[in-house]
Design a protein around this motif. Structure first.
Motif, PDB file in Angstrom:
ATOM      1  N   THR A 134      -5.907  -8.888  -2.712  1.00 22.59           N
ATOM      2  CA  THR A 134      -5.370  -7.532  -2.496  1.00 22.59           C
ATOM      3  C   THR A 134      -4.452  -7.115  -3.652  1.00 22.59           C
ATOM      4  O   THR A 134      -4.370  -5.925  -3.977  1.00 22.59           O
ATOM      5  CB  THR A 134      -4.616  -7.464  -1.164  1.00 22.59           C
ATOM      6  N   GLN A 143     -15.988  -5.052  -3.788  1.00 26.67           N
ATOM      7  CA  GLN A 143     -16.019  -5.697  -2.478  1.00 26.67           C
ATOM      8  C   GLN A 143     -16.031  -7.211  -2.673  1.00 26.67           C
ATOM      9  O   GLN A 143     -16.904  -7.742  -3.350  1.00 26.67           O
ATOM     10  CB  GLN A 143     -17.256  -5.259  -1.680  1.00 26.67           C
ATOM     11  N   ALA A 155      -6.663  -5.759  -6.124  1.00 28.61           N
ATOM     12  CA  ALA A 155      -7.179  -4.465  -5.666  1.00 28.61           C
ATOM     13  C   ALA A 155      -6.156  -3.356  -5.936  1.00 28.61           C
ATOM     14  O   ALA A 155      -6.503  -2.271  -6.422  1.00 28.61           O
ATOM     15  CB  ALA A 155      -7.518  -4.545  -4.182  1.00 28.61           C
ATOM     16  N   MET A 200      -6.477   0.271  -8.199  1.00 27.74           N
ATOM     17  CA  MET A 200      -6.579   1.527  -7.449  1.00 27.74           C
ATOM     18  C   MET A 200      -5.567   2.553  -7.934  1.00 27.74           C
ATOM     19  O   MET A 200      -4.531   2.215  -8.528  1.00 27.74           O
ATOM     20  CB  MET A 200      -6.388   1.253  -5.947  1.00 27.74           C
ATOM     21  N   PHE A 203      -4.467   1.919   3.764  1.00 26.37           N
ATOM     22  CA  PHE A 203      -4.846   0.554   4.128  1.00 26.37           C
ATOM     23  C   PHE A 203      -5.261   0.499   5.592  1.00 26.37           C
ATOM     24  O   PHE A 203      -4.594   1.076   6.462  1.00 26.37           O
ATOM     25  CB  PHE A 203      -3.680  -0.406   3.870  1.00 26.37           C
ATOM     26  N   ILE A 255     -13.073  -7.802   1.892  1.00 24.68           N
ATOM     27  CA  ILE A 255     -11.997  -6.947   1.380  1.00 24.68           C
ATOM     28  C   ILE A 255     -12.631  -5.927   0.431  1.00 24.68           C
ATOM     29  O   ILE A 255     -13.198  -6.294  -0.602  1.00 24.68           O
ATOM     30  CB  ILE A 255     -10.933  -7.783   0.650  1.00 24.68           C
ATOM     31  N   THR A 256     -12.523  -4.645   0.781  1.00 26.22           N
ATOM     32  CA  THR A 256     -13.187  -3.579   0.027  1.00 26.22           C
ATOM     33  C   THR A 256     -12.168  -2.560  -0.455  1.00 26.22           C
ATOM     34  O   THR A 256     -11.323  -2.101   0.337  1.00 26.22           O
ATOM     35  CB  THR A 256     -14.243  -2.865   0.906  1.00 26.22           C
ATOM     36  N   ASP A 257     -12.249  -2.240  -1.744  1.00 32.13           N
ATOM     37  CA  ASP A 257     -11.356  -1.196  -2.273  1.00 32.13           C
ATOM     38  C   ASP A 257     -12.190  -0.129  -2.979  1.00 32.13           C
ATOM     39  O   ASP A 257     -13.354  -0.342  -3.296  1.00 32.13           O
ATOM     40  CB  ASP A 257     -10.331  -1.792  -3.237  1.00 32.13           C
ATOM     41  N   ALA A 301       0.834  -1.208   0.000  1.00 31.05           N
ATOM     42  CA  ALA A 301       0.000   0.000   0.000  1.00 31.05           C
ATOM     43  C   ALA A 301       0.863   1.250   0.000  1.00 31.05           C
ATOM     44  O   ALA A 301       0.569   2.241  -0.675  1.00 31.05           O
ATOM     45  CB  ALA A 301      -0.932  -0.026   1.221  1.00 31.05           C
ATOM     46  N   ASP A 351      -6.388   6.169  -3.046  1.00 35.20           N
ATOM     47  CA  ASP A 351      -7.546   5.294  -2.832  1.00 35.20           C
ATOM     48  C   ASP A 351      -7.357   4.550  -1.518  1.00 35.20           C
ATOM     49  O   ASP A 351      -6.294   4.642  -0.879  1.00 35.20           O
ATOM     50  CB  ASP A 351      -7.693   4.295  -3.986  1.00 35.20           C
ATOM     51  N   SER A 352      -8.372   3.787  -1.091  1.00 33.95           N
ATOM     52  CA  SER A 352      -8.301   3.107   0.209  1.00 33.95           C
ATOM     53  C   SER A 352      -8.647   1.634   0.062  1.00 33.95           C
ATOM     54  O   SER A 352      -9.438   1.239  -0.807  1.00 33.95           O
ATOM     55  CB  SER A 352      -9.247   3.765   1.227  1.00 33.95           C
ATOM     56  N   LEU A 353      -8.066   0.837   0.953  1.00 34.53           N
ATOM     57  CA  LEU A 353      -8.304  -0.610   0.995  1.00 34.53           C
ATOM     58  C   LEU A 353      -8.643  -0.983   2.438  1.00 34.53           C
ATOM     59  O   LEU A 353      -7.935  -0.595   3.368  1.00 34.53           O
ATOM     60  CB  LEU A 353      -7.055  -1.366   0.522  1.00 34.53           C
TER      61      LEU A 353
END
Length: 498
Positions: A403, A487, A406, A410, A377, A431-433, A370, A414-416
């Protein structure tokens, strides 16, 4: 042939039987409602008949009592009484005859000629009238003067000294009362009975009342009952309503049948597709198991020779070539490893792990990646253990594969997010990105072997993840919105001590 019989049987069970049952219920329901409605209407008619009979009797009694007062003024003059009886008989259609008797109960005067006197002193209604000095109605009886079934009203003639000097009697015209009631509602059948329910008046004799429950009401002015038979239900209206509702039920059951057939066909198609995918994976696994070692052995030799050559030829251009060769060898080795996972499950040591701890261990690797991509993250692991039985390395591989995808989707800033929590009987890993998302047309193929939207992808990453999750009787699903993020939800059975 079996398929046809199965379809016919299912159609009978899902359409014919429910439609028949519904139509039967609707028939009974509407028939009962119509019968109740007709009975309520019959009660209204019975009340109407009761009021008219009470009025008929009340007016007859009033007329007879007025006649008794007029007779009282004659001082028992037989000629005057005879004239009065004759005069009244012609004017009042409610009576069929008038009579006069002395206190001994012997009738000697009448509105029509009589050849002999008649002693009615033994009649209970005469005795009651003399005793109470009030008008009394007789029960239906055989008249001694006319010989017919009649009802007689008897009124005592009382002088100024409140002494009974005679009795005025009148026979009521039952046909008049019958015509009066018939005129009100000619479509209804009625009966009038005494306290012992002996019928003495009815509209007609030629109709059947078998199986019909009549509505009975007591009169106020006489010890009688009036009964009205409800009309039969309108079968035409009943069948029309039943036909309309039956067709609707038939349409609805057919729609449900078709929907069920569609759902079963879709389920069968999905089952066949899963079986095809399983066969493809099994074929790939079989191929991989038979060739993986043969591929790896020469790769090991090639890798060693390339390392020796890179030490001998130290030129910049040579080192670049050797570096490319090493990367490609690593790539081939990675593909072979994924092939092995796609094959039949092998005996892997499984232990009880807290899913939170597994995520914590791989978080360091994910955090460094990340930082490299300038992505935020974070993890949400909860405060309670989430125990599963698994191979820790395989679960780590699933998390890292997802990941990795992901990070590739991204952009900077951005966020994970990784969340772990128990959900019923399952441990849920989410797990959401906030990356670019997956196009809708791609989402349906992401678990297909060798399908990839990347220029350098193998199309095996997510397939491997699904294979591992399926090994533990879990489930993996992906929801994504383009330009909003993706997601991935993984559900694994929670460990419970037996």
């Amino acid at each position: 042939m079996n398929a046809i019989l199965k379809t016919i049987l299912s159609y009978a069970l899902l359409v014919v039987l429910p439609t028949t049952a519904c139509c039967t219920f609707l028939f009974i329901y509407h028939q009962s409602n119509m019968e109740k409605k007709n009975k309520r209407e019959a009660r209204i008619i019975a009340d109407l008949y009761k009021d008219n009979l009470d009025r008929f009797i009340g007016e007859a009694i009033s007329a007879l009592e007025t006649l008794a007062m007029v007779v009282n003024r004659t001082n028992n003059d037989s000629e005057q009484i005879q004239e009065i009886l004759n005069s009244v008989d012609k004017r009042d259609a409610r009576f069929s005859g008038f009579y006069y008797a002395q206190t001994d109960g012997v009738i000697y005067l009448a509105s029509h000629p009589i050849t002999k006197t008649a002693d009615v002193s033994d009649r209970p209604y005469i005795q009651e009238a003399l005793k109470t000095q009030k008008t009394v109605l007789s029960p239906p009886m055989n008249g001694r003067m006319g010989g017919k079934n009649v009802i007689v009203a008897a009124t005592p003639v009382i002088d100024k000294k409140i002494q009974t000097t005679g009795i005025v009697m009148a026979s009521l015209r039952l046909d008049y009362a019958s015509d009066m009631l018939t005129t009100l509602k000619p479509e209804y059948h009625f009966e009038v009975s005494d306290l012992q329910y002996r019928v003495f008046l009815k509209d007609k004799d030629d109709y059947s009342t078998e199986g019909i429950r009549k509505v009975t009401i007591a009169l106020d002015k006489a010890p009688w009952y009036v009964s009205v038979y409800p009309l039969p239900i309108n079968k035409t209206a009943l069948y029309q309503q039943l036909l309309a509702e039956g067709l609707f039920v038939l349409f609805l059951t057919n729609v449900l049948f078709l929907l069920l057939k569609y759902a079963l066909l879709k389920r069968q198609t999905q089952k066949e597709r899963r079986e095809n995918e399983a066969q493809k994976l099994e074929l790939i696994g079989t191929l991989a198991a038979s060739t993986a070692h043969e591929i790896r052995n020469p790769l090991t030799g090639i890798k060693g020779l390339v390392a020796l050559l890179s030490e001998k030829y130290t030129g910049e251009q040579d080192q670049m070539y050797f570096s490319v060769i090493q990367k490609e060898i690593e790539r081939i080795n990675e593909i072979v490893s994924e092939f092995l996972i796609l094959g039949k499950p092998t005996a892997i040591a499984q232990q009880i792990y807290d899913l939170r701890h597994i995520v914590s261990e791989v978080s360091l690797i994910i955090q460094s990646e990340a930082n490299l991509h300038s992505v935020y993250f974070s993890t949400v692991l909860g405060n309670h253990p989430v125990l599963i039985r698994c191979s820790k390395d395989q679960i780590k591989q699933v998390i890292l594969n997802i990941t990795k995808n992901a990070f590739e989707a991204m952009k900077t800033h951005d966020s994970l997010l990784i969340e772990v929590k128990p959900e019923g009987r399952f441990a849920q890993l989410r797990i959401t990105d906030t990356g670019t998302g997956i196009p809708e047309e791609v989402q349906q193929k992401i678990f297909d072997p060798f399908f990839t939207s990347k220029a350098t992808g193998t199309g095996l990453g997510l397939v491997v993840c699904k294979r591992i999750v399926d090994m533990y009787n879990g489930d993996i699903s992906i929801t994504s919105s383009q330009d909003k993020g993706t997601q991935v939800t993984i559900s694994l059975p929670l460990y419970t001590e037996i």
